[in-house]
Write a protein that holds these residues in place. Structure first.
Motif, PDB file in Angstrom:
ATOM      1  N   CYS A 219      20.749  47.861  29.486  1.00 31.68           N
ATOM      2  CA  CYS A 219      22.130  47.676  29.582  1.00 31.68           C
ATOM      3  C   CYS A 219      22.360  47.096  31.114  1.00 31.68           C
TER       4      CYS A 219
ATOM      5  N   PHE B 108      27.434  54.692  27.662  1.00 32.90           N
ATOM      6  CA  PHE B 108      26.509  54.246  26.695  1.00 32.90           C
ATOM      7  C   PHE B 108      26.274  55.144  25.791  1.00 32.90           C
TER       8      PHE B 108
ATOM      9  N   ASP C 288      28.308  45.641  30.709  1.00 30.97           N
ATOM     10  CA  ASP C 288      27.993  46.104  29.320  1.00 30.97           C
ATOM     11  C   ASP C 288      29.198  47.326  28.990  1.00 30.97           C
TER      12      ASP C 288
ATOM     13  N   TRP D 128      17.030  50.322  25.148  1.00 35.22           N
ATOM     14  CA  TRP D 128      18.192  49.526  25.372  1.00 35.22           C
ATOM     15  C   TRP D 128      17.902  48.953  26.949  1.00 35.22           C
TER      16      TRP D 128
ATOM     17  N   LEU E   3      27.099  50.784  24.184  1.00 34.53           N
ATOM     18  CA  LEU E   3      25.645  50.516  23.781  1.00 34.53           C
ATOM     19  C   LEU E   3      25.416  49.305  22.868  1.00 34.53           C
TER      20      LEU E   3
ATOM     21  N   CYS F 231      24.546  46.136  24.718  1.00 37.89           N
ATOM     22  CA  CYS F 231      23.254  45.977  25.707  1.00 37.89           C
ATOM     23  C   CYS F 231      22.210  45.328  24.522  1.00 37.89           C
TER      24      CYS F 231
END
Length: 131
Positions: free
Chosen positions: A116, A29, A120, A114, A123, A126
């Motif tokens: 997530c 991410f 996912d 965020w 990022l 998310c």
């Protein structure tokens, strides 16, 4: 022999989510950002770019995550951010994210959060909320 066979069994997708570490998710991410930046005060930012300093944590550590993000932001002059890793969108993960959002809204924190999921891939996939 039996123990060896059991440990060699492949993990199913739901087990893979629990097998991944915070570092694994950080790498996924925080792609494109600097990672593991050691600050002068000895703390370590999970990821950062020119605008934001981010803490990556599993959702159960939402309180720790918000505190760390605020500390990083104070030290770097950047906006604080928290990436919450939800291994389970139902139940506890949703509750953890709501607690973090409630604190951010109440204190009018200039923070980005965020949410997530293990599925996912980046990022951008998310759920994001800016305060």
């Amino acid at each position: 022999m039996i123990a060896l066979a059991l440990t060699a069994a492949p993990l199913v997708p739901s087990q893979l989510a629990f097998a991944m570490t915070e570092s694994d998710y950080r790498d996924r991410f925080c792609a494109g950002m600097e990672t593991e930046i050691v600050l002068p005060n000895g703390t370590r930012v999970d990821c950062m770019n020119s605008e934001i300093a981010v803490e990556v944590d599993f959702s159960s550590k939402w309180g720790e995550g918000i505190g760390q993000a605020l500390s990083y932001a104070a030290t770097t002059g950047r906006r604080p951010g928290v990436i919450l890793i939800c291994r389970n969108k139902q139940g506890s993960c949703l509750r953890h994210s709501l607690l973090l959002e409630e604190a951010a809204a109440h204190w009018k924190l200039p923070i980005t959060i965020w949410l997530c999921l293990p599925t996912d891939g980046a990022l951008a996939q998310c759920s994001r909320k800016d305060y």
